[in-house]
Write a protein that holds these residues in place. Structure first.
Motif, mmCIF file in Angstrom:
data_model
loop_
_atom_site.group_PDB
_atom_site.id
_atom_site.type_symbol
_atom_site.label_atom_id
_atom_site.label_comp_id
_atom_site.label_asym_id
_atom_site.label_seq_id
_atom_site.Cartn_x
_atom_site.Cartn_y
_atom_site.Cartn_z
ATOM 1 N N SER A 292 1.198 -1.365 0.275
ATOM 2 C CA SER A 292 -0.279 0.227 0.324
ATOM 3 C C SER A 292 0.612 1.179 -0.081
ATOM 4 O O SER A 292 2.339 1.535 0.493
ATOM 5 C CB SER A 292 -1.040 -0.088 0.985
ATOM 6 O OG SER A 292 -0.450 0.213 1.919
ATOM 7 N N GLY A 293 0.001 2.302 -0.125
ATOM 8 C CA GLY A 293 1.691 3.524 -0.915
ATOM 9 C C GLY A 293 1.367 4.247 0.555
ATOM 10 O O GLY A 293 1.682 5.509 1.347
ATOM 11 N N ASP A 294 0.595 3.604 1.870
ATOM 12 C CA ASP A 294 0.247 4.205 3.331
ATOM 13 C C ASP A 294 1.416 4.015 3.975
ATOM 14 O O ASP A 294 1.332 2.356 4.375
ATOM 15 C CB ASP A 294 -0.858 4.441 3.722
ATOM 16 C CG ASP A 294 -2.067 5.104 3.107
ATOM 17 O OD1 ASP A 294 -1.179 5.982 2.409
ATOM 18 O OD2 ASP A 294 -2.799 5.079 3.372
ATOM 19 N N PRO A 300 10.012 0.913 9.772
ATOM 20 C CA PRO A 300 10.672 1.048 8.594
ATOM 21 C C PRO A 300 10.374 0.493 7.056
ATOM 22 O O PRO A 300 8.772 -0.411 8.020
ATOM 23 C CB PRO A 300 11.766 -0.251 8.989
ATOM 24 C CG PRO A 300 11.174 -0.739 10.460
ATOM 25 C CD PRO A 300 10.468 0.699 10.859
ATOM 26 N N LEU A 301 9.956 0.819 6.481
ATOM 27 C CA LEU A 301 9.549 0.028 4.854
ATOM 28 C C LEU A 301 10.441 -0.061 4.148
ATOM 29 O O LEU A 301 11.710 -0.031 3.861
ATOM 30 C CB LEU A 301 8.410 1.212 4.139
ATOM 31 C CG LEU A 301 8.069 0.696 2.803
ATOM 32 C CD1 LEU A 301 7.088 -0.735 2.930
ATOM 33 C CD2 LEU A 301 7.503 1.997 1.928
ATOM 34 N N THR A 365 8.382 11.210 -2.289
ATOM 35 C CA THR A 365 8.625 10.874 -3.214
ATOM 36 C C THR A 365 10.167 10.443 -3.102
ATOM 37 O O THR A 365 10.754 11.063 -3.263
ATOM 38 C CB THR A 365 8.408 11.801 -3.982
ATOM 39 O OG1 THR A 365 6.915 12.407 -4.040
ATOM 40 C CG2 THR A 365 8.943 11.368 -5.546
ATOM 41 N N LEU A 366 9.799 9.204 -3.617
ATOM 42 C CA LEU A 366 11.565 8.170 -3.980
ATOM 43 C C LEU A 366 12.044 8.436 -4.916
ATOM 44 O O LEU A 366 10.911 8.687 -6.101
ATOM 45 C CB LEU A 366 11.145 6.585 -3.501
ATOM 46 C CG LEU A 366 10.787 6.436 -2.416
ATOM 47 C CD1 LEU A 366 10.785 4.810 -1.958
ATOM 48 C CD2 LEU A 366 11.942 7.076 -0.952
ATOM 49 N N PRO A 367 12.813 8.541 -5.331
ATOM 50 C CA PRO A 367 13.196 9.152 -7.329
ATOM 51 C C PRO A 367 13.374 7.998 -8.246
ATOM 52 O O PRO A 367 13.420 7.256 -7.204
ATOM 53 C CB PRO A 367 14.425 9.780 -6.567
ATOM 54 C CG PRO A 367 14.832 9.517 -6.305
ATOM 55 C CD PRO A 367 14.276 9.375 -4.494
ATOM 56 N N ASP A 368 13.281 8.232 -9.340
ATOM 57 C CA ASP A 368 13.896 7.349 -9.936
ATOM 58 C C ASP A 368 15.657 6.692 -10.336
ATOM 59 O O ASP A 368 16.157 7.257 -9.563
ATOM 60 C CB ASP A 368 13.980 7.810 -11.579
ATOM 61 C CG ASP A 368 12.116 7.906 -12.137
ATOM 62 O OD1 ASP A 368 11.619 7.499 -11.378
ATOM 63 O OD2 ASP A 368 12.333 9.094 -12.605
ATOM 64 N N LEU A 391 4.906 8.274 -1.248
ATOM 65 C CA LEU A 391 4.296 7.481 -0.379
ATOM 66 C C LEU A 391 3.643 8.312 0.587
ATOM 67 O O LEU A 391 4.412 9.259 0.667
ATOM 68 C CB LEU A 391 5.496 7.006 0.375
ATOM 69 C CG LEU A 391 6.413 5.501 -0.263
ATOM 70 C CD1 LEU A 391 7.710 5.213 0.903
ATOM 71 C CD2 LEU A 391 5.623 4.380 -0.408
ATOM 72 N N ASN A 392 2.734 8.171 1.244
ATOM 73 C CA ASN A 392 2.072 8.825 2.260
ATOM 74 C C ASN A 392 2.271 8.229 3.767
ATOM 75 O O ASN A 392 1.770 7.599 4.089
ATOM 76 C CB ASN A 392 0.677 8.427 2.085
ATOM 77 C CG ASN A 392 -0.023 9.704 2.493
ATOM 78 O OD1 ASN A 392 0.036 10.633 2.707
ATOM 79 N ND2 ASN A 392 -1.621 9.265 3.200
#
Length: 584
Positions: A292-294, A300-301, A365-368, A391-392
């Protein structure tokens, strides 16, 4: 008269007969002497890498000892040796012989000498062996055994994969089959596949042994790929019909592959690659611990990224470059590398796992991630991109605004009074009275604190144990508070969370300072960080030192995985039972 002539003829023939008989005896004696120790070879001309058979024959039976063959090792490799004894009867005469059979392989080209050997006073004859360059056993119509050598390309770049395929075709049964090792100077060689199958060639059925190698040149030059040799034993059809197992011997045979040349080009000068990656394909894939985006602040993710390169080894794949950001912290694990081998060559893989801990609420926002590589098929520069992700970040469940407040406010307290625009302080009797009252209250507070500490140390332990047992917080929940405080650099919350966790981790309610925790941890790095943390909170600005929340978290996590056993051993005096318990 008759009798006189007869007498004269007898006198003439008598010396001639004696001469003939003596000559025959001498020849027999010489032959007998020459045959006592004899050296023989099955062929006197061989190719380099082949072997031949040397027989040393002694015309007597001997059970012990043998000639000294050490002198052979200068110019020949002794592949094998054995002893055979043979008995025969010739015209009623028994003959016993001892035979030493050696399989030799020449070490160099040219005319090589097999020296004379000495055994029990007998000397053997010397022999000359002519050694020439090895020839490939290529396909000839109707040949029982032959080889085939294939190279997938004649020109490569430095570190580009070249595939070499070797095949041995045999239409006759072969035992004790071996193949030589392939070693190429200035290159790395990997055997990637090996198989065996049947194939019809010109109407004749062959068994094919196929071997594939991946070759990676290390420098630009002309790479010489040497021939290798197949060895085996072909059974003699006549020996198969023999009822004796000991007479079923075969012939050792050798077959050489063709040598090859590979042109290796330097890295193109017009490329701006940081890492030279010549391959057929390069792919990037990712896997998340939470799809999920949350995500939760301080939690940690884990992001696992797999880089796969066709025609590249895992050791050639570079580390990923992920930029840091004030919105999150990165904790990478050690990368894992492996190679998958097949007939198509090498497929390298590099796996990196990164723990991402958000440090602020809201959207991050994680970059490319981009990796440039050289396409060996199209001969041009290419780029593989792994798209970024937004990610939120949500607050932890049950967290208050005080828990999430950054510690920047603490740092600004010291600067507010130094503002040039602030009005001058006004002295008045009222202000003096207030300060006097505050000082009195402070003295009373200190006295009350002292009495409270004395009561705390002398409190009943059994009641305290029951109280703390009922209100105990799990180790996991307390360590979660440490992680969140580290992520947000909330130093007051971090100090208290460390002490709370340490009390549960070591089961000691008497822990009330970071200095005590550092003693139990026995970790110099933690001790230095704890001193810096206390100085940051309670010392003047000029005495403060930098605090690394990342270092504190990683060291405490390592300590948590080890468990409290090591610290208990170091401070075991506090847990020893009394040798002589008190009796009432």
């Amino acid at each position: 008269m008759v009798s006189r002539r007869s007498s004269t003829r007898l006198k003439v023939k008598h010396p001639l007969g004696r001469y003939v008989i003596g000559l025959c005896l001498l020849v027999l004696a010489l032959n007998s002497y020459a045959a006592n120790l004899l050296s023989e070879v099955d062929r006197s001309s061989v190719h380099l890498g082949e072997s031949f058979e040397l027989n040393v024959i002694f015309n007597q039976q001997t059970m012990f000892g043998e000639p000294d063959f050490t002198a052979l090792e200068k110019d020949f490799k002794i592949l094998s040796r054995n002893r055979r004894s043979q008995y025969s009867n010739h015209n009623g005469r028994s003959i016993a012989t001892t035979r030493w059979v050696l399989h030799l392989s020449p070490r160099r080209l040219g005319a090589l000498l097999i020296p004379s050997f000495t055994f029990k006073g007998e000397i053997s004859n010397a022999l000359e062996i002519n050694v020439s360059e090895a020839k490939a056993s290529t396909h000839q119509t109707g040949a029982a055994v032959f080889t085939e050598t294939l190279l997938d390309k004649n020109t490569v770049y430095v570190q580009e994969q070249a595939l070499l395929t070797l095949r041995l075709y045999t239409s006759v049964p072969m035992s004790n089959f071996t193949v030589g090792e392939l070693a190429v100077a200035a290159a790395q060689v990997l055997k990637v596949a090996e198989s065996q199958y049947q194939k019809d060639v010109d109407g004749k059925q062959y068994t094919v042994v196929e071997t594939h190698y991946a070759i990676f040149a290390e420098s630009s030059s002309t790479l010489e790929i040497p021939a290798i040799q197949y060895r085996g034993v072909i059974t003699d059809p006549r020996s198969r019909r023999s009822s004796s197992l000991f007479q079923q011997r075969g012939k050792q045979v050798f077959f050489n592959t063709e040598s090859q040349q590979l042109q290796v080009k330097a890295i193109p000068t017009d490329t701006t690659l940081e890492y030279w990656l010549p391959g057929a394909d390069l792919a990037l894939e990712e896997r998340w611990s939470n799809t999920s985006g949350d995500i939760t602040l301080g939690e940690p993710l884990t992001r696992t990224i797999t880089m796969t390169g066709q025609g590249l080894m895992g050791s050639q794949l570079p580390p990923l470059k992920i930029p840091h950001n004030k919105s999150y912290k990165l904790y990478p694990d050690q990368a894992q590398m492996e190679n998958s081998l097949s007939e198509a060559g090498v497929s390298g893989k590099r796996v990196e796992s990164i723990a991402i801990v958000p440090t602020q609420l809201g959207s991050i926002t994680l970059p490319d991630i981009a990796v440039q590589w050289w396409d060996t098929t199209t001969k041009r520069l290419r780029q593989t991109v792994l798209k970024g992700r937004t990610l939120n970040v949500l607050p932890p469940v049950g967290a208050t605004e005080l828990d999430l407040e950054p510690t920047a406010a603490l740092d600004t307290k010291h600067t507010e009074a130094a503002s040039p625009d602030a009005p001058p302080a006004i002295s008045s009797p009222i202000m003096s009275y207030i300060w006097l009252l505050a000082a009195g209250n402070l003295v009373l507070l200190i006295i009350a604190t002292i009495f409270a500490l004395l009561w705390w140390r002398n409190r009943p332990t059994d009641k305290l144990a029951s109280t703390t047992g009922a209100a105990a917080i799990s180790d996991k929940a307390l360590f979660k508070a440490i992680r969140m405080a580290c992520a947000t650099d909330n130093y007051p919350a971090l100090r208290q969370a460390i002490i709370d966790w340490a009390q549960v981790h070591w089961q000691r309610e008497s822990l009330h300072s970071l200095e005590q925790v550092a003693e139990l941890a026995a970790n110099d790095e933690l001790s230095a960080q704890f001193k810096a943390l206390d100085a940051r909170l309670y010392s003047a600005r000029e005495a403060q030192k930098a605090v690394s929340s990342d270092t504190i978290f990683l060291q405490l996590e390592h300590l948590r995985k080890k468990g409290p056993a090591s610290a208990d051993k170091q401070d075991g005096r506090q847990h020893l039972q009394a040798l002589y318990p008190k009796t009432s």
